[in-house]
Each structure stands twice: as structure tokens, then as C-alpha cells.
Design an enzyme around this catalytic site. Structure first.
Site, PDB file in Angstrom:
ATOM      1  N   HIS A  95       0.829  -1.227   0.000  1.00 57.28           N
ATOM      2  CA  HIS A  95       0.000   0.000   0.000  1.00 57.28           C
ATOM      3  C   HIS A  95       0.860   1.272   0.000  1.00 57.28           C
ATOM      4  CE1 HIS A  95      -3.364  -2.676   1.309  1.00 57.28           C
ATOM      5  NE2 HIS A  95      -2.387  -3.255   1.982  1.00 57.28           N
ATOM      6  N   SER A 125      13.835  21.182 -17.668  1.00 60.43           N
ATOM      7  CA  SER A 125      12.612  21.953 -17.881  1.00 60.43           C
ATOM      8  C   SER A 125      12.964  23.218 -18.654  1.00 60.43           C
ATOM      9  CB  SER A 125      12.008  22.330 -16.525  1.00 60.43           C
ATOM     10  OG  SER A 125      11.208  23.492 -16.654  1.00 60.43           O
ATOM     11  N   LYS A 129      15.416  21.917 -12.673  1.00 58.05           N
ATOM     12  CA  LYS A 129      14.728  20.628 -12.810  1.00 58.05           C
ATOM     13  C   LYS A 129      15.571  19.549 -13.460  1.00 58.05           C
ATOM     14  CE  LYS A 129      10.548  19.978 -12.451  1.00 58.05           C
ATOM     15  NZ  LYS A 129       9.929  19.105 -11.490  1.00 58.05           N
ATOM     16  N   GLU A 162       8.757   8.073 -16.882  1.00 57.76           N
ATOM     17  CA  GLU A 162       7.377   8.501 -17.116  1.00 57.76           C
ATOM     18  C   GLU A 162       6.877   8.039 -18.483  1.00 57.76           C
ATOM     19  OE1 GLU A 162       7.003  12.805 -16.005  1.00 57.76           O
ATOM     20  OE2 GLU A 162       8.961  12.390 -15.148  1.00 57.76           O
TER      21      GLU A 162
END
Ligand code: ARG
Length: 475
Positions: free
Chosen positions: A155, A276, A282, A289
Site C-alpha cells: 500500500h 525543464s 529541474k 514517465e
């Protein structure tokens, strides 16, 4: 060049041609189409259905066409409907009327599925090679972290401490199953459809067995109607490709989480990160992803083909032309994603200290207290209850389990003596998990070694298959 027209008075409307046309995507079947034409030619020649000298000319022209397709010298034109008609145009350009000889005893219906089987076998093997390389990277990375501990989760909450090598190596089990699935897929995919004709076989003295053998298929169709309409091999391939994508997406999710500032476990290498355009600081785990995101289109492609096949009369129907783009897309997608994920895994470093510090937090050693009591013959339900009370005591006083006093432990349960402290350490908890497949580092090391051996066996089988396939293609 149209492959039909004799019974029509008018040419197809522009809209008909536009909708029918598939050459802009099925052109990539050209090398397989030429190879299966060579096999068909050999049978027509051996049955004397083509004069020897014509057969020799056609063989020469097909071989020339193969190189011209490869070099880009011969390519499809706007007026070509599909790969088969484009290549027949090429043959006819070189040979005149005898360029149309190969249509004897063959239909595009058996031809297209033979080509697609060859394409699928070639590319599923390529995917398998990349999965093997990925597995190698996973196992090597896992090996580096066998003796490092980290919290294990259920979880996404701290559950029990684990060897971090164990955590990484689990992914290799999933991909080993995928490799096994690909091997199994070959048993059903490697069936020749050539000789089935439009649907009913042929009245000409062809030999589907000979062409199957020539093309390296393991077996030949048993029912010509099934042969032209079966696309199980496409659906199964798409399922396997989807599952590989799903497995990649689960890696993507973990890497993204582990690279977050909150976790800060994973240091993804610069070469596998992106920046970024507005935030100069960043460093984003875009490969992870995209691995996660691309799984959507893989599942979509599977659903698209299954839906096309549902309730389709079990013979050739033009709907079947819709089998190719989803398959091509799933293969192309994984050809991009697999090497990127392999590189990302191989170059990621993990913060051992941070993971080890986190390992005992969240009371992840509570199960050790319960197991300790079970070893003293306390029924598990009571042991669980007592361990829970220890957690509650700690929570109320802001301490960790090992910080409870002997008196406090004894108050919770009479059998809870100081001996429990031995298992209230991460290393004690890890080394005690010695049941097979458990997280004890010595077992994790063995698991990794065994899986590396298995992966080597898969790699060998894949390389042998690739070798045999390339010999067949250049025969
Ligand atoms: N382009 C077609 C396909 O992919 C080839 C077969 C066409 N056959 C036919 N009878 N119209 O399915």
C-alpha cells in the site's frame, strides 16, 4: 497497379482507392513478401507451372528488387494499393507479362498473412533480445544492492525491511515470464499459411509443406480457411507486447517515486534525465514517465485488434487489413522504450545510507515481534495483538520498537523477553527470512545468479533463432 479489374467497367472511385490503400504502412512487409514469393516461385517451378527460363528470370528480378527495396531505389508509388501490388508492378516493369506469373495458386489472402507471420517472428525475436538485455541490466543492478536494506512496501506504506537487491530483482522475474511467453508464442506463430490460396487451397500441384520448410516455419496450416483468417498470432503478440509495456510501466512508476525529492533514493544519470524549459533546477525522470505512459497505446493496440476480430466471419474479410498498424505501432513503441529503460536502470545509483536509515522506520520490524512470540508457541493472533500494542506504546511516546524497556516488553506479553532485541534489527530481520525466494541476502544472491543463468539460456535461444531467420531470409 491494380491486381484486378477484368470484370469491372469503371475504375474505383477516388474515395474507394483512398480507403483501400495500405501501402503507406504495409510497405515494411516488402522483404518478407519478396522472400515468400521466392518460395512460391520454387514450388511453381518444380511443378513445371512456370517455364524454367521464365523462373530463372523471375528469380533474378526478385533478387534485384530485394536490393532495390533495401536501398530505396524501388519504392511504392501513390497509385500502388498495397505492398503486393507495388512489388508486382516492380516485377512487371522488369519482366513484362511474366511478372504476373506468381499469382498462380496464390492469393493476397494467404500471401499477406504469411508475410505478416514472418514479420512478426522477426520482430518478436528482436523484442526478445531487448528484453534479455533489460533483464541483464536489472540483475546486474540488483547484484550491487544485495546487502543493502530498504523498507519494503505494501500500500506504499512501510511494511517489512527487504534487501534492496531483492526489490530490484523482482522485475527480472516478470521479464523472464515475458521471454517464456515469447518462446511459447513462436510455437503457434510459426505456421505457414502459404498455399491456402484465397480460402480453399489450390487445384494446382503446389506443395504447402515445401514452401513452409523453405521459409523456416515449424509447420503448415491444417485448414486453408483458418489459414487465411487466423490472426491469433497478432492478438497474442499484442498481448505479450502489452504485458511487457505494463511491466515497464511498473518500473517507471517506482523510478519516478524513488527519484522524487521526498524519497531521494534514486539518482538517475544525467544522460537518462531531462530538464525543464522554464525551471532551471529541474531534472526529471522522463524516461520512467514515458515507460509508464507508453503502456496506454500498447493496450489500445491490443484492444483494437481484438475488437476488429470479434464476430468477424471466420474467413478472409477486408477488416483483417486493420491488423497491421496496431502491431507495427506496438513493436516500434517497445523498440524505443526498451533500450531507454535498460540504460536508465544501468546508470541509476541509489542512496544506500538513506534507504538503510529508512528501513526500520514506520515500525517495519513489528512482524519480527509477532514471529518471535510464535517461536515461543504463542498463537499468532495473540502475538499479532501484542506486537500491535508495542507499536501503540511507541507511537504514544515517540520511540522506535527497539527503544522499549524490558519492563515495557514484559508488560505487553510475559514471553516477550530481552531476546526479542536480536530480531529488532534490520540485519537480523533480513538474514532470518531464509525461506526460498525470501529476502535473506544470501538467498537474494542465489536468486540473482540463477536468473542470470536462465537469462543467458533465453539469450542463446534468441540468438540461434535470429541466425536461422537471417539465413532463411538470405537463402
Ligand atoms: N492489403 C490486404 C490486407 O492487408 C491484402 C489482402 C487483400 N485481399 C483481398 N482479397 N482484397 O489484408
Amino acid at each position: 497497379m491494380a491486381l484486378w479489374g477484368g470484370r469491372f467497367s469503371n475504375a474505383p472511385a477516388d474515395a474507394v482507392f483512398a480507403l483501400s490503400r495500405s501501402v503507406h504502412y504495409d510497405w515494411r512487409l516488402a522483404p518478407y513478401d519478396i522472400r515468400s514469393s521466392l518460395a512460391h516461385l520454387a514450388v511453381l517451378q518444380s511443378s513445371s507451372l512456370i517455364a524454367q527460363k521464365d523462373a530463372a528470370a523471375i528469380r533474378k528480378a526478385l533478387n534485384e528488387l530485394a536490393s532495390e527495396v533495401l536501398s530505396g531505389e524501388f519504392t511504392a508509388l501513390p497509385e500502388d494499393e498495397d505492398v503486393h501490388s507495388a512489388l508486382e508492378r516492380g516485377l512487371t516493369l522488369k519482366l513484362g507479362e511474366i511478372g504476373g506469373s506468381l499469382r498462380a495458386g496464390r492469393s493476397r489472402n494467404d500471401q499477406v498473412t504469411t508475410d505478416l507471420r514472418l514479420f512478426s517472428m522477426d520482430h518478436m525475436n528482436e523484442i526478445a533480445t531487448l528484453v534479455c538485455e533489460l533483464n541483464d541490466a536489472i540483475l546486474k543492478k540488483a547484484k550491487d544492492y544485495v546487502n543493502d536494506s530498504a523498507p519494503g512496501f505494501t500500500h506504499i506504506q512501510h511494511a517489512q525491511p527487504v534487501s534492496f537487491g531483492h526489490e530490484i530483482a523482482k522485475h527480472a522475474q516478470a521479464f523472464s515470464r515475458d521471454l517464456n511467453r515469447i518462446n511459447d508464442w513462436f510455437k503457434r506463430a510459426s505456421v505457414s499459411s502459404l498455399g491456402a490460396g484465397a480460402l480453399a487451397g489450390s487445384s494446382l500441384p503446389l506443395s504447402p509443406e515445401l514452401t513452409a520448410n523453405d521459409l523456416g516455419f515449424d509447420s503448415v496450416f491444417a485448414n486453408s480457411i483458418d489459414a487465411v483468417s487466423d490472426r491469433d498470432y497478432v492478438a497474442e503478440a499484442l498481448f505479450i507486447l502489452s504485458l511487457i509495456g505494463i511491466h515497464l510501466s511498473r518500473i517507471g512508476e517506482e523510478w519516478t517515486l524513488w527519484a522524487s525529492t521526498e524519497f531521494a533514493w534514486a539518482k538517475v544519470a544525467d544522460e537518462y534525465s531531462t530538464g525543464s524549459s522554464i525551471m532551471p533546477q529541474k531534472k526529471n525522470p522522463d524516461m520512467a514517465e514515458l515507460a509508464r505512459g507508453k503502456s496506454g497505446r500498447l493496450v489500445g493496440n491490443l484492444v483494437s485488434v481484438l475488437t476488429m476480430l470479434k464476430a468477424l466471419p471466420f474467413a478472409y474479410n477486408r477488416d483483417l487489413q486493420e491488423d497491421k498498424e496496431p502491431l507495427f505501432d506496438s513493436i516500434d513503441t517497445l523498440l524505443l522504450v526498451l533500450p531507454a529503460v535498460t540504460g536508465m536502470i544501468a546508470t541509476t545509483e541509489f542512496d544506500r545510507e538513506k534507504m538503510a536509515l529508512a528501513a526500520p522506520t514506520g515500525f517495519s520490524l513489528a512482524t519480527e515481534i509477532a514471529d518471535y512470540l510464535v517461536r515461543k508457541n504463542v498463537p499468532f493472533a495473540s502475538a499479532h495483538e501484542s506486537a500491535g500494542k508495542c507499536v501503540a506504546l511507541c507511537e504514544a511516546s515517540g520511540r522506535q520498537l527497539h527503544q522499549l524497556t524490558d519492563q515495557e516488553l514484559a508488560n505487553v506479553h510475559a514471553s516477550l523477553d530481552g531476546g526479542v532485541r536480536e530480531v529488532l534489527t534490520v540485519s537480523g530481520a533480513l538474514t532470518s527470512r531464509t525461506t526460498s525466494g525470501g529476502t535473506a541476502p544470501v538467498l537474494v544472491a542465489k536468486q540473482i545468479a540463477d536468473t542470470l543463468v536462465l537469462n543467458g539460456q533465453y539469450a542463446k535461444k534468441i540468438a540461434d533463432r535470429a541466425q536461422a531467420f537471417s539465413e532463411m531470409m538470405s537463402a
